[in-house]
Design an enzyme around this catalytic site. Sequence first.
Site, PDB file in Angstrom:
ATOM      1  N   MET A 109       0.840  -1.199   0.000  1.00 48.14           N
ATOM      2  CA  MET A 109       0.000   0.000   0.000  1.00 48.14           C
ATOM      3  C   MET A 109       0.874   1.247   0.000  1.00 48.14           C
ATOM      4  O   MET A 109       1.753   1.388   0.855  1.00 48.14           O
ATOM      5  CB  MET A 109      -0.896   0.019   1.244  1.00 48.14           C
ATOM      6  CG  MET A 109      -1.882  -1.122   1.333  1.00 48.14           C
ATOM      7  SD  MET A 109      -2.841  -1.084   2.877  1.00 48.14           S
ATOM      8  CE  MET A 109      -1.629  -1.748   4.024  1.00 48.14           C
ATOM      9  N   ILE A 167       2.148  -5.144   8.137  1.00 53.95           N
ATOM     10  CA  ILE A 167       3.547  -4.749   8.295  1.00 53.95           C
ATOM     11  C   ILE A 167       3.670  -3.242   8.131  1.00 53.95           C
ATOM     12  O   ILE A 167       3.275  -2.686   7.101  1.00 53.95           O
ATOM     13  CB  ILE A 167       4.441  -5.458   7.257  1.00 53.95           C
ATOM     14  CG1 ILE A 167       4.321  -6.981   7.398  1.00 53.95           C
ATOM     15  CG2 ILE A 167       5.896  -5.028   7.411  1.00 53.95           C
ATOM     16  CD1 ILE A 167       5.047  -7.749   6.311  1.00 53.95           C
ATOM     17  N   GLY A 197       1.279   4.274   4.789  1.00 54.27           N
ATOM     18  CA  GLY A 197       2.123   3.461   3.899  1.00 54.27           C
ATOM     19  C   GLY A 197       2.579   2.160   4.532  1.00 54.27           C
ATOM     20  O   GLY A 197       3.133   2.172   5.616  1.00 54.27           O
ATOM     21  N   SER A 198       2.355   1.018   3.875  1.00 53.79           N
ATOM     22  CA  SER A 198       2.617  -0.239   4.554  1.00 53.79           C
ATOM     23  C   SER A 198       2.371  -1.416   3.617  1.00 53.79           C
ATOM     24  O   SER A 198       2.294  -1.255   2.407  1.00 53.79           O
ATOM     25  CB  SER A 198       1.707  -0.346   5.784  1.00 53.79           C
ATOM     26  OG  SER A 198       0.389   0.084   5.445  1.00 53.79           O
ATOM     27  N   ARG A 199       2.178  -2.618   4.218  1.00 55.61           N
ATOM     28  CA  ARG A 199       2.005  -3.835   3.442  1.00 55.61           C
ATOM     29  C   ARG A 199       1.225  -4.863   4.256  1.00 55.61           C
ATOM     30  O   ARG A 199       1.310  -4.887   5.486  1.00 55.61           O
ATOM     31  CB  ARG A 199       3.392  -4.373   3.097  1.00 55.61           C
ATOM     32  CG  ARG A 199       3.439  -5.705   2.400  1.00 55.61           C
ATOM     33  CD  ARG A 199       4.883  -6.038   2.078  1.00 55.61           C
ATOM     34  NE  ARG A 199       5.252  -7.381   2.471  1.00 55.61           N
ATOM     35  CZ  ARG A 199       6.505  -7.798   2.608  1.00 55.61           C
ATOM     36  NH1 ARG A 199       7.509  -6.971   2.401  1.00 55.61           N
ATOM     37  NH2 ARG A 199       6.755  -9.036   2.959  1.00 55.61           N
TER      38      ARG A 199
END
Length: 240
Positions: A109, A167, A197-199
Amino acid sequence: MPIRVPSLLGAKVIDRILVPIHRAGWPFIAIFAVITLFFFTLATPLGWLGVLLTVWCVYFFRDPARVTPQRKGLIISPADGVVQRIQKVPPPPELGIGDAPMTRVSVFMNVFNVHVNRAPVEGELVRTAYHEGKFFNASLDKASIHNERLSLLMRTDDGVEIAFVQIAGLVARRIVRLAQDGVRLKAGERFGLIRFGSRVDVYLPEGVEPLVCEGQVTLAGETVLADLAGTEPARLGEVR
């Protein structure tokens, strides 16, 4: 005079713009707004920069409704973003489900994606494990090991366990948990979010192939990642 929407298309455009804002975002929006007012007292250009940042903050915390496929056995994407990588790796050790390699689908993301995360299947959230860590770029493979993360394990009514992990990334500094152990979630139901912002990684059970390709765009609560009852081989993608 009341404003009339000229067409159904106009109504849809308004619905896409005026989406709900997640409650976790309002304190940040207020902070951005106060800073913007302060910037205007210093210099008008700084104030307008603050306005842009405040609008972005509002946009970041949007929480639109999604239409989730309801067929039993479907694994739905928990995150908006891009399928960055599909590979065989051991699952997070903190979930206690063994170390045999599983197919991991990683959805990255960026700061413009919706960051509200949704349950990939219907079932019970049987285990969560928070791991403090660093803040490497979430697109890096080492982020799954070294970064701050929240690992989750759901069990369907058929006893199938689905592991997935939030994450934190380079800019993200907080994983917000909205669901606790023991709660029952429907597929597509909100279970958390990650700020800035991440995953999110999803680990598919043995024998289940992904129905998405690397580089494909996903929508949380809508895009089908895999089918527990499916027999289709892993899909290949082609840029056109």
